[in-house]
Design an enzyme around this catalytic site. Structure first.
Site, PDB file in Angstrom:
ATOM      1  N   LYS A 120      -8.428 -34.478 -70.568  1.00  0.00           N
ATOM      2  CA  LYS A 120      -7.025 -34.119 -70.332  1.00  0.00           C
ATOM      3  C   LYS A 120      -6.361 -35.180 -69.457  1.00  0.00           C
ATOM      4  CE  LYS A 120      -6.489 -29.961 -68.662  1.00  0.00           C
ATOM      5  NZ  LYS A 120      -6.237 -28.769 -67.803  1.00  0.00           N
ATOM      6  N   LYS A 140     -13.572 -30.614 -61.046  1.00  0.00           N
ATOM      7  CA  LYS A 140     -13.125 -29.220 -60.925  1.00  0.00           C
ATOM      8  C   LYS A 140     -13.956 -28.545 -59.860  1.00  0.00           C
ATOM      9  CE  LYS A 140     -10.166 -26.489 -63.049  1.00  0.00           C
ATOM     10  NZ  LYS A 140      -8.984 -26.850 -63.859  1.00  0.00           N
ATOM     11  N   ASP A 144      -5.723 -23.717 -59.334  1.00  0.00           N
ATOM     12  CA  ASP A 144      -6.070 -23.208 -60.662  1.00  0.00           C
ATOM     13  C   ASP A 144      -5.988 -21.684 -60.503  1.00  0.00           C
ATOM     14  OD1 ASP A 144      -7.360 -24.375 -63.346  1.00  0.00           O
ATOM     15  OD2 ASP A 144      -8.405 -22.513 -62.949  1.00  0.00           O
TER      16      ASP A 144
HETATM   17  N1  GLU Z   1      -5.864 -26.669 -62.646  1.00  0.00           N
HETATM   18  C1  GLU Z   1      -4.930 -27.458 -63.393  1.00  0.00           C
HETATM   19  C2  GLU Z   1      -5.558 -27.908 -64.691  1.00  0.00           C
HETATM   20  O1  GLU Z   1      -6.333 -27.194 -65.266  1.00  0.00           O
HETATM   21  C3  GLU Z   1      -4.295 -28.559 -62.567  1.00  0.00           C
HETATM   22  C4  GLU Z   1      -5.215 -29.570 -61.963  1.00  0.00           C
HETATM   23  C5  GLU Z   1      -4.523 -30.539 -61.007  1.00  0.00           C
HETATM   24  O2  GLU Z   1      -3.325 -30.492 -60.845  1.00  0.00           O
HETATM   25  O3  GLU Z   1      -5.272 -31.359 -60.447  1.00  0.00           O
HETATM   26  O4  GLU Z   1      -5.256 -28.945 -65.234  1.00  0.00           O
END
Ligand code: GLU
Length: 453
Positions: free
Chosen positions: A117, A129, A169
């Site tokens: 992503k 994560k 998240d």
């Molecule tokens: N938790 C979000 C995601 O799944 C954002 C992560 C972020 O901003 O670092 O992409």
């Protein structure tokens, strides 16, 4: 299930053996590997030097204990994780999830998805994560603060603006990021704004970050609809969830002329035939932190509004033109996909991470439904986090309009990259394939350039 290329089969088998009991991680890896057959047919060099095996193995995995004291003065413990998956393109970047379902397999699947992503955004960010099995539901504000402080007391030694930049998240929003930033600052004696994103505006946050994931998914789906000569205008939309992603999808869909007729939380779903009231939903979810059935109580019975308790039905039985699953992984099953197709859905945009099961994805694709995978469609959140890092690095703060314009152009770009890649690899319109390949190629090229890492 799709046939895997014979070179990729042993790689998946090995991932499953080394990561036993982590079905979500297996699912995420399988989906990417299914797309890579076409890449190594064209570019066999990408299968050399165990490059794909290395991409499937996190660079570092941290598991730690979080002790904290509840309001009854009782000592509680939780388990927490940070999986630093890939830093070929930049510092590890990705959210922190607080939810009782969190375990190492969940965090690994999320970190793996995040890597591709983040690559798709075109910004200099690697993938990571984190999270904990802590359940914020029913906890007091002080309990949340003490938990966040204890969590950061361990995490602080593993992160930094050039190392790893967490964000929110599920279960982690502006309040939690504030408590974590406060503790990081005390422990390090550094006002290092770029160490966390999703901060509030008055201490280094970015405008439009809260809205970014929902807006981004809506922009992506709008671009996808455009390829078939249509738009959100006049469309009926179902958005599952009622967190940040769902609420700001609702706002943007309304702005584009669509009507969101249903939303949900873990207690059930609400239908409003006249369109969900944005202000009321914000009041219930952002201010009162209440259950979604409050919507019916506040609106009153007999006005085309009803509530269905979790277990008594699926939100995906509500007829719509566009479905935007924005709650959590594997929330939209094969059965749901069949119901949506039967009711005439034309497009699906994943606001959450991997909300659609593999069989459901196949049902959509076989039925000719346009399908936007999360790693492309929900990338607006992390892309705006990268914009927050840019603002922090230059000690600047951009206007809402400027930030949203950057987000919109990033989303259009991701859409066009996925569409062009799918076309190039002989599967026009297959956004899953396009996203997986485009993300993979960027990470793989960077890893190769850096030597055997
Ligand atoms: N938790 C979000 C995601 O799944 C954002 C992560 C972020 O901003 O670092 O992409």
């Amino acid at each position: 299930m799709m046939q895997l290329d014979e070179k990729l089969e042993p790689i998946l088998a090995e991932v499953m053996r080394r990561n036993a009991g982590e079905p979500e991680f297996h699912q995420a890896v399988r989906e990417v590997l299914e797309s890579l057959g076409r890449v190594i047919a064209k570019r066999p060099d990408f299968a050399d030097d165990a490059l794909i095996e290395r991409i499937c193995e996190p660079e570092r995995q941290i598991i730690f204990r979080v002790p904290w004291i509840d309001d009854q003065n009782k000592v509680r413990i939780n388990r927490a994780f940070r999986v630093q998956f890939n830093s070929a393109l930049g510092p590890y970047k990705g959210g922190i999830r607080f939810h009782p379902s969190v375990n190492v397999g969940i965090i690994k699947f999320l970190g793996f998805e995040q890597t591709f992503k983040n690559a798709l955004t075109g910004m200099p960010i690697g993938g990571g994560k984190g999270g904990s099995d802590f359940d914020p539901k029913g906890k007091s504000d002080r309990e949340i603060m003490r938990f966040c402080q204890s969590f950061m007391t361990e995490l602080h030694r593993h992160i930094g603006e050039y190392t790893d930049v967490p964000a929110g998240d599920i279960g982690v929003g502006g309040r939690e990021i504030g408590y974590m930033f406060g503790q990081y600052k005390r422990l390090t004696n550094r006002y290092e704004a770029g160490v966390l994103t999703g901060k509030a505006l008055f201490y280094g946050g970015s405008r439009a970050r809260t809205e970014a994931t929902g807006y981004g998914n809506t922009y992506f789906v709008e671009s996808m609809l455009k390829t078939r000569g249509t738009s959100f205008d006049g469309k009926k939309v179902v958005v599952s969830g009622s967190g940040n992603v769902a609420i700001y999808s609702l706002e943007k869909v309304q702005e584009f002329g669509g009507t969101v007729v249903a939303m949900s939380d873990s207690s059930g779903y609400i239908v409003d035939e006249n369109g969900i009231d944005l202000k009321l939903m914000q009041e219930i979810k952002e201010i009162r932190r209440a259950r979604i059935s409050e919507y019916l109580r506040l609106k009153g019975e007999g006005k085309g509004v009803w509530f269905v308790k979790a277990g008594d039905g699926s939100i995906w039985d509500v007829a719509c033109d566009v479905a935007m699953p924005s709650a959590t992984q594997n929330e939209l099953t094969g059965k749901d996909a069949k119901a949506l197709v039967k009711n005439g859905v034309i497009a699906v945009g994943e606001g959450a991470n991997m909300p659609t099961t593999p069989d459901a994805t196949r049902i959509f694709q076989d039925a000719g439904v346009m399908f936007a995978p999360g790693k492309a469609a929900n990338a607006g959140g992390v892309a705006t986090s990268a914009l927050e890092m840019q603002q922090n690095a230059s000690r600047d703060s951009w206007s809402f309009e400027q930030t949203e314009a950057r987000l919109a152009s990033i989303m259009r770009n991701i859409h066009d990259t996925c569409a062009a890649t799918a076309e190039e690899y002989g599967a026009p319109g297959d956004y899953v394939l396009g996203a997986n390949i485009a993300g993979f190629v960027r990470v793989a090229e960077a890893m190769r350039a850096l030597g055997v890492i």
